[in-house]
Structure formats: C-alpha cells, structure tokens
Design a protein around this motif. Structure first.
Motif, PDB file in Angstrom:
ATOM      1  N   VAL A 132       0.981  -1.083   0.239  1.00  0.00           N
ATOM      2  CA  VAL A 132       0.043  -0.182  -0.469  1.00  0.00           C
ATOM      3  C   VAL A 132       0.856   1.538   0.027  1.00  0.00           C
ATOM      4  N   TYR A 133       2.099   1.209   0.543  1.00  0.00           N
ATOM      5  CA  TYR A 133       2.883   2.323   1.162  1.00  0.00           C
ATOM      6  C   TYR A 133       3.568   3.119  -0.782  1.00  0.00           C
ATOM      7  N   ALA A 134       4.318   1.496  -1.215  1.00  0.00           N
ATOM      8  CA  ALA A 134       4.714   1.648  -2.148  1.00  0.00           C
ATOM      9  C   ALA A 134       3.485   1.787  -3.275  1.00  0.00           C
ATOM     10  N   ARG A 135       3.041   1.253  -3.015  1.00  0.00           N
ATOM     11  CA  ARG A 135       1.374   1.653  -3.950  1.00  0.00           C
ATOM     12  C   ARG A 135       1.517   3.771  -4.181  1.00  0.00           C
ATOM     13  N   ALA A 136       0.857   4.121  -3.091  1.00  0.00           N
ATOM     14  CA  ALA A 136       0.672   5.646  -2.668  1.00  0.00           C
ATOM     15  C   ALA A 136       2.127   6.435  -3.024  1.00  0.00           C
ATOM     16  N   LEU A 168      -3.296   6.664   1.101  1.00  0.00           N
ATOM     17  CA  LEU A 168      -3.293   5.403   1.733  1.00  0.00           C
ATOM     18  C   LEU A 168      -4.457   4.999   1.998  1.00  0.00           C
ATOM     19  N   ARG A 169      -5.001   5.866   2.124  1.00  0.00           N
ATOM     20  CA  ARG A 169      -6.793   4.890   2.512  1.00  0.00           C
ATOM     21  C   ARG A 169      -7.608   4.046   1.551  1.00  0.00           C
ATOM     22  N   ASP A 170      -7.217   5.354   0.517  1.00  0.00           N
ATOM     23  CA  ASP A 170      -7.922   5.331  -1.021  1.00  0.00           C
ATOM     24  C   ASP A 170      -7.331   3.871  -1.565  1.00  0.00           C
ATOM     25  N   ALA A 208      -8.549  -0.142  -2.100  1.00  0.00           N
ATOM     26  CA  ALA A 208      -8.677  -0.419  -3.478  1.00  0.00           C
ATOM     27  C   ALA A 208      -7.798  -2.147  -3.850  1.00  0.00           C
ATOM     28  N   GLU A 209      -7.078  -1.805  -3.091  1.00  0.00           N
ATOM     29  CA  GLU A 209      -6.387  -3.870  -2.858  1.00  0.00           C
ATOM     30  C   GLU A 209      -7.701  -4.085  -1.941  1.00  0.00           C
ATOM     31  N   LEU A 210      -8.168  -3.531  -1.237  1.00  0.00           N
ATOM     32  CA  LEU A 210      -9.262  -4.895  -0.463  1.00  0.00           C
ATOM     33  C   LEU A 210      -9.912  -5.540  -1.083  1.00  0.00           C
ATOM     34  N   ASN A 211     -10.673  -5.015  -2.187  1.00  0.00           N
ATOM     35  CA  ASN A 211     -11.678  -5.014  -3.501  1.00  0.00           C
ATOM     36  C   ASN A 211     -10.851  -5.935  -4.639  1.00  0.00           C
ATOM     37  N   GLU A 212      -9.889  -5.337  -4.676  1.00  0.00           N
ATOM     38  CA  GLU A 212      -8.831  -6.675  -5.099  1.00  0.00           C
ATOM     39  C   GLU A 212      -9.006  -7.985  -5.048  1.00  0.00           C
ATOM     40  N   LEU A 213      -8.911  -8.390  -3.722  1.00  0.00           N
ATOM     41  CA  LEU A 213      -8.476  -9.187  -2.657  1.00  0.00           C
ATOM     42  C   LEU A 213      -9.460 -10.012  -3.217  1.00  0.00           C
ATOM     43  N   VAL A 235     -10.922   0.779   6.966  1.00  0.00           N
ATOM     44  CA  VAL A 235     -10.081   1.217   5.883  1.00  0.00           C
ATOM     45  C   VAL A 235     -10.143   2.809   5.554  1.00  0.00           C
ATOM     46  N   LYS A 236     -11.881   2.677   5.998  1.00  0.00           N
ATOM     47  CA  LYS A 236     -12.134   4.177   5.693  1.00  0.00           C
ATOM     48  C   LYS A 236     -12.274   5.362   6.457  1.00  0.00           C
ATOM     49  N   LYS A 237     -12.083   4.800   7.801  1.00  0.00           N
ATOM     50  CA  LYS A 237     -11.415   5.451   8.710  1.00  0.00           C
ATOM     51  C   LYS A 237     -10.189   5.785   8.740  1.00  0.00           C
ATOM     52  N   GLY A 238      -9.320   5.119   8.148  1.00  0.00           N
ATOM     53  CA  GLY A 238      -7.345   5.170   7.927  1.00  0.00           C
ATOM     54  C   GLY A 238      -7.386   3.927   8.487  1.00  0.00           C
ATOM     55  N   TYR A 239      -7.599   3.552   9.176  1.00  0.00           N
ATOM     56  CA  TYR A 239      -6.325   2.083   9.704  1.00  0.00           C
ATOM     57  C   TYR A 239      -6.493   1.151   8.360  1.00  0.00           C
ATOM     58  N   GLY A 240      -5.494   0.616   8.635  1.00  0.00           N
ATOM     59  CA  GLY A 240      -4.206  -0.256   8.327  1.00  0.00           C
ATOM     60  C   GLY A 240      -4.922  -1.709   8.230  1.00  0.00           C
ATOM     61  N   VAL A 241      -5.593  -2.179   7.374  1.00  0.00           N
ATOM     62  CA  VAL A 241      -6.078  -3.820   7.219  1.00  0.00           C
ATOM     63  C   VAL A 241      -5.349  -4.800   6.346  1.00  0.00           C
TER      64      VAL A 241
END
Length: 331
Positions: free
Chosen positions: A7-11, A123-125, A129-134, A209-215
C-alpha cells in the motif's frame, strides 16, 4: 496507522506520478511561453536568483535585514510583472506555476516532516482498492446484508430463531465497525458455509479502512502460503518479504475460512505465533471459519484453540446456505 508495504509503495508511486505530471506540464508551458515572450526568461531568472541572494545576506551583519526586505520587494515586483505580461498575452497569470494535485505539500506527501492530509487520504483509498482486489468488499456492505434470507422460525435442534440471531449479529458488527479502534476485541465468526461470515467481516474491514486503519484480509490458505514463501525463499524474493511482520503489526487482521487451509507443522506454528503475538500486543483479529470450537480443537493444538476461545468474542452464524438460495432465485 499501519498499512502493508504494498500500500505504501503504491501510494508513493501515485504521488510521484502526480509530481511528474505537474512538472512535465510546467516545463512544456515554459518552453511554449519563453518562445513567444523571451522577456519572461530574464524575469524568471531574477525570481530564481532571490534564494541565493538571501543566503548571501547572512554575512552582511546589521545590514542583512534591510537587504532582505528590499530583496523581497524586488521579488514581489518581478512576480507581479510576470503575471501582468502573461495576462497581456492572453495567458492566465498562474500559467507557469506547477499544477500540483495538492498545493500544500506539492505532491510530496509531507509538510515540514509531517504527513499531509492528501497522503493520508491516498493511503486509505489505496488500501481500500487493494481490499477490493482481494475480495468482493465493494459488494459486502452492512446495507447489502439481507436478513430476510434467514428463516424466521425457531430451529428445533438449536432453539434459535436464525433471523433474530442474525439481526443481533448484524447490529453487533455494525456497532463494532463504527467504534473500531486498535484496542477493539477480536472476533470469531463461526457457522456453516454460506451464512454471511465473509460478508460481515469484509463490511467491517471496509469501514475500518475508510477510518484510516490498516487492514490485511486474506483466506487462511493464502496467508499461510505467503508466510511459507517468505520463510523458505528468504532473501531471494522481495515480493513476500515482510509478510509475517505485516500480519503481526497491522491494525486489523482478518483470517477468512480458517480450517480450510492445508495444515503443516510450519503453518500451525505460524498460526499460533500470529494469534498469540496479537493477543499480547492487544491488536484485533477477525477469524471466520466453518468449524465449531470443538472442530477447531480437533484440527489445531489446544494451545491455539484455548487462546481463540478465551480471548475472542464468538458469534455463531445460523440459518440456510444463502448462496444456494440466491442461485435458486436466479434459475
């Protein structure tokens, strides 16, 4: 907030793309305008040299302040002349400025060493998006969870009304997501297949995730597979590097379909380590499984089962396989 390296790399890559786009456009516009209005070249050089002049003023002693004030006036005058010339030639006065997506941090992600709000939102977005991919998390919401699929009559075998029970579980999960924090309790969602365990765990994940937590979400099989690849190809495959650390440290870990994975001595040891470490760190885990607590103890060690049963809130899902009901409706 703790996000995965991916996620950090993509952002970071997206921030770089935004900067490059803004600065490439700025360079193209400068070349265009300089060709038409050569006078602007010398004006921009004057503006650019102001920084070097300020540094030179440091050694002027008492006269430095007066020099800097005069330099600032001169610089402002040059900037105004630049704007006027652009407008006279039919350009917007800010035509030569880089159009960064975020004006505050200039698409660097940081302001004075502090993370910019734009980077936090990115980062949240990216995590969502990653969660939706999985997983089908975009479709797995609290609003789309339909309790009408559950029988509204008491099951003689259990004495439970499935619709009433699932309404209670839906309300509990909704409140859990609304109040989610890194010290939230861990959950064990168990029951037969097709009863909405994955649906509600993903609904919680999306809200977190929308609240900014890493899941981190994954099936037990996929998560254990990543750990095996990291362990047995250490130093040779950076794609899996840091997988164990991410599972141990993320804000919320969701292990889906526990019990369906192929178990080995290594995976059982890893599962114990993850569960035990996160209990000690007071970080929440959501586990969904088709196994009953007795079934978990038969598949895993008593050390694992006792930690889950003793430290997690258990939610028993009941009713009929919703997937089969939906398939029947579509026929």
């Amino acid at each position: 907030m703790s996000y995965s390296r991916k996620v950090y790399a993509r952002a970071a890559s997206e921030l770089e793309r935004r900067r490059d786009k803004a600065e490439r456009t700025q360079s193209m516009r400068r070349a265009e305008v300089y060709a038409k209005i050569p006078e602007l070249i010398s004006i921009d050089r004057e503006i650019a040299s102001a920084g070097a002049e300020v540094i030179r003023a440091i050694g002027m002693g008492e006269n430095a302040q007066q020099f800097i004030e005069e330099l600032a006036k001169k610089n402002l005058a040059s900037q105004q002349r630049r704007k006027d010339i652009l407008k006279e030639n039919g350009y917007p006065e800010d035509y030569l400025d880089a159009e960064y997506t975020c004006k505050k941090c200039r698409d660097t992600g940081f302001i004075g060493g502090v993370m910019c709000d734009c980077y936090k939102a990115l980062l949240r977005d990216t995590a969502l998006a990653e969660l939706n991919e999985l997983s089908p998390s975009a479709r797995s919401t609290f609003e789309s969870f339909n309790i009408n699929y559950y029988p509204d009559t008491v099951d003689p075998a259990t004495g439970i009304n499935p619709r009433s029970r699932m309404k209670e579980i839906l309300d509990f999960c909704r409140d859990y997501a609304a109040d989610f924090a890194t010290d939230s309790p861990s959950l064990l969602l168990y029951g037969a297949t097709g009863l909405g365990k994955t649906h509600l765990s993903l609904a919680i994940a999306s809200e977190a995730v929308k609240k900014g937590y890493g899941v981190i979400y994954g099936s037990a099989q996929n998560l254990m597979s990543r750990l095996e690849k990291e362990h047995f190809s250490s130093g040779r495959n950076s794609e899996y590097e840091g997988s164990e650390q991410a599972l141990l440290e993320c804000d919320l870990l969701i292990i889906d379909d526990l019990g369906a994975e192929f178990s080995t001595q290594f995976t059982v040891a890893e599962l114990y380590n993850i569960i035990n470490t996160r209990i000690m760190s007071r970080l929440p885990v959501i586990i969904s499984t088709n196994l009953t607590p007795d079934g978990l103890e038969q598949k895993y060690t008593q050390r694992i089962t006792s930690r889950i049963i003793g430290n997690y809130i258990s939610l028993y899902f009941c009713g009929k396989d919703i997937r089969q009901i939906k398939n029947t409706e579509q026929e």
